[in-house]
Design an enzyme around this catalytic site. Structure first.
Site, mmCIF file in Angstrom:
data_model
loop_
_atom_site.group_PDB
_atom_site.id
_atom_site.type_symbol
_atom_site.label_atom_id
_atom_site.label_comp_id
_atom_site.label_asym_id
_atom_site.label_seq_id
_atom_site.Cartn_x
_atom_site.Cartn_y
_atom_site.Cartn_z
ATOM 1 N N THR A 1 0.825 -1.212 0.000
ATOM 2 C CA THR A 1 0.000 0.000 0.000
ATOM 3 C C THR A 1 0.854 1.255 0.000
ATOM 4 O OG1 THR A 1 -1.831 -1.082 1.083
ATOM 5 C CG2 THR A 1 -1.714 1.280 1.369
ATOM 6 N N SER B 1 1.687 -7.667 -0.706
ATOM 7 C CA SER B 1 2.468 -8.577 0.139
ATOM 8 C C SER B 1 1.772 -9.918 0.349
ATOM 9 C CB SER B 1 2.818 -7.926 1.477
ATOM 10 O OG SER B 1 1.712 -7.886 2.339
ATOM 11 N N THR C 1 1.766 -4.173 4.269
ATOM 12 C CA THR C 1 1.647 -4.421 5.710
ATOM 13 C C THR C 1 1.088 -5.804 6.040
ATOM 14 O OG1 THR C 1 -0.546 -3.399 5.773
ATOM 15 C CG2 THR C 1 1.351 -1.967 6.238
ATOM 16 N N ASP C 2 0.397 -6.426 5.072
ATOM 17 C CA ASP C 2 -0.327 -7.657 5.422
ATOM 18 C C ASP C 2 0.594 -8.799 5.854
ATOM 19 O OD1 ASP C 2 -2.720 -6.426 5.001
ATOM 20 O OD2 ASP C 2 -3.067 -7.275 3.011
HETATM 21 C C1 SIN Z 1 -0.173 -5.339 1.085
HETATM 22 O O1 SIN Z 1 0.057 -5.917 2.143
HETATM 23 O O2 SIN Z 1 0.586 -5.416 0.099
HETATM 24 C C2 SIN Z 1 -1.427 -4.554 0.907
HETATM 25 C C3 SIN Z 1 -1.902 -3.955 2.177
HETATM 26 C C4 SIN Z 1 -0.948 -2.960 2.786
HETATM 27 O O3 SIN Z 1 0.177 -2.751 2.381
HETATM 28 O O4 SIN Z 1 -1.400 -2.337 3.780
#
Ligand code: SIN
Length: 335
Positions: A15, A66, A99-100
């Site tokens: 993200t 991710s 973040t995932d």
């Molecule tokens: C991801 O994990 O690539 C999408 C969600 C995020 O980065 O918050």
């Protein structure tokens, strides 16, 4: 005079590199957007003053959501960062990441990078086009931490929302807010006015003190995770065995409880060459050995306070060194 060492920013997507439909109205918030769209060098341009904080180099290793991190990609990231850390002209590494699954990548690096140089992961909960995007400040703080001498030797760090966490126990605890990351043991420190301020240190083994030798790991042994819920079925474990799993992390109820109707079946996994690792579905706490199950008698491993995704990674690394449950158990006590 020697040039000051640089910070390498490794872009992997997420993200933080996401774009929405606009900064207002539908698609402007945190949910409707495309992750992994903006290259890492453009992310850097979005942070005023970043280039003055440290000499920077940028490379784009991946451009992915991710969720698409496989073990192969994870090892590719680890090998690349390990190579960067051996360079004299590199003082630290910042990884921009979705973040995932950020906590899983951070933990694998924490267990395998034989370096004391700061390695910092960061991401964003809001895409770069959102009103009050959090990515630029997180990236600035991550560079500040990576460039600061006090960050050396602290293991792999995660910087989000002005907090600095150890990769050992940070988790994405909330799905839609900028203070998404948390640890049952709290952050190690904070980024205050652009400088890390520390309040505790990671007590367990990591990075330069770790026994896991990345140079010898070309692939991770397959380890599955099975989440607990009412009315469980043994077929899901059978599927992991059929897929070639060497261990299964059973994410049990409460403190890792195994339902009575599955007990004898799970006890039989050992005879099929599959290690059972007892974790807990509760997000904070510990699995107590031999409390609700005969772990010693069954040859099972318990995870201490680790969550199931990280227990999967530690188990996989442990299996590159031994298949003995007692030795793997020691690793859960020491890492
Ligand atoms: C991801 O994990 O690539 C999408 C969600 C995020 O980065 O918050």
């Amino acid at each position: 005079m020697a040039k000051p060492a640089c910070i390498v920013i490794v872009g992997t997507g997420g993200t933080i590199a996401g774009v929405g439909a606009g900064s207002a109205g539908a698609g402007a918030g945190s949910a409707a957007y495309r992750a992994a769209a903006i290259p890492a060098d453009r992310l850097i341009e979005s942070v005023p003053g970043l280039a003055q904080m440290a000499a920077l180099q940028v490379e784009q290793l991946f451009q992915i959501d991710s969720a698409d991190f496989t073990d192969d990609k994870l090892l590719q990231l680890a090998h690349r960062v390990a190579a960067l850390c051996t360079r004299d002209d590199v003082g630290g590494v910042v990884i921009t990441h979705g973040t995932d699954t950020l906590e899983e990548s951070a933990y694998l690096l924490h267990l395998t990078l034989a370096t004391a140089k700061p390695v910092v992961l960061t991401g964003a909960m809001r895409p770069s086009t959102a009103l009050s995007a959090d990515g630029p400040a997180n990236l600035r703080d991550a560079v500040a931490v990576a460039a600061h001498p006090s960050s050396a030797g602290q293991g792999v760090l995660v910087v989000m929302n002005q907090e600095v966490f150890s990769a050992r126990d940070v988790t994405k605890a909330r799905s839609m807010v900028v203070n998404a990351f948390d640890s049952p043991w709290g952050p190690l420190g904070a980024v205050v006015e652009g400088t890390p301020r520390w309040y505790r240190r990671a007590a367990r083994l990591h990075t330069h003190a770790s026994e896991f030798d990345l140079a010898k790991i070309a692939a991770l042994p397959l380890v599955g995770v099975v989440a607990s819920h009412g009315n469980m079925r043994r077929e899901i474990y059978d599927a992991w065995v059929a897929a070639g799993a060497r261990a299964i992390v059973h994410e049990g109820f409460g403190g890792g409880t195994v339902p009575a109707y599955l007990r004898s079946y799970l006890e039989g996994l050992r005879a099929r060459g599959v290690l059972l690792v007892r974790a807990a579905r509760s997000q904070a706490g510990r699995v107590i050995r031999n409390a609700t199950a005969d772990d010693d008698g069954n040859g099972w491993v318990t995870v201490d306070d680790q969550n199931a995704p990280r227990a999967r990674l530690l188990t996989a690394l442990a299996l590159t060194r031994t298949t003995e449950p007692a030795e793997i158990q020691q690793m859960f006590w020491h890492y």
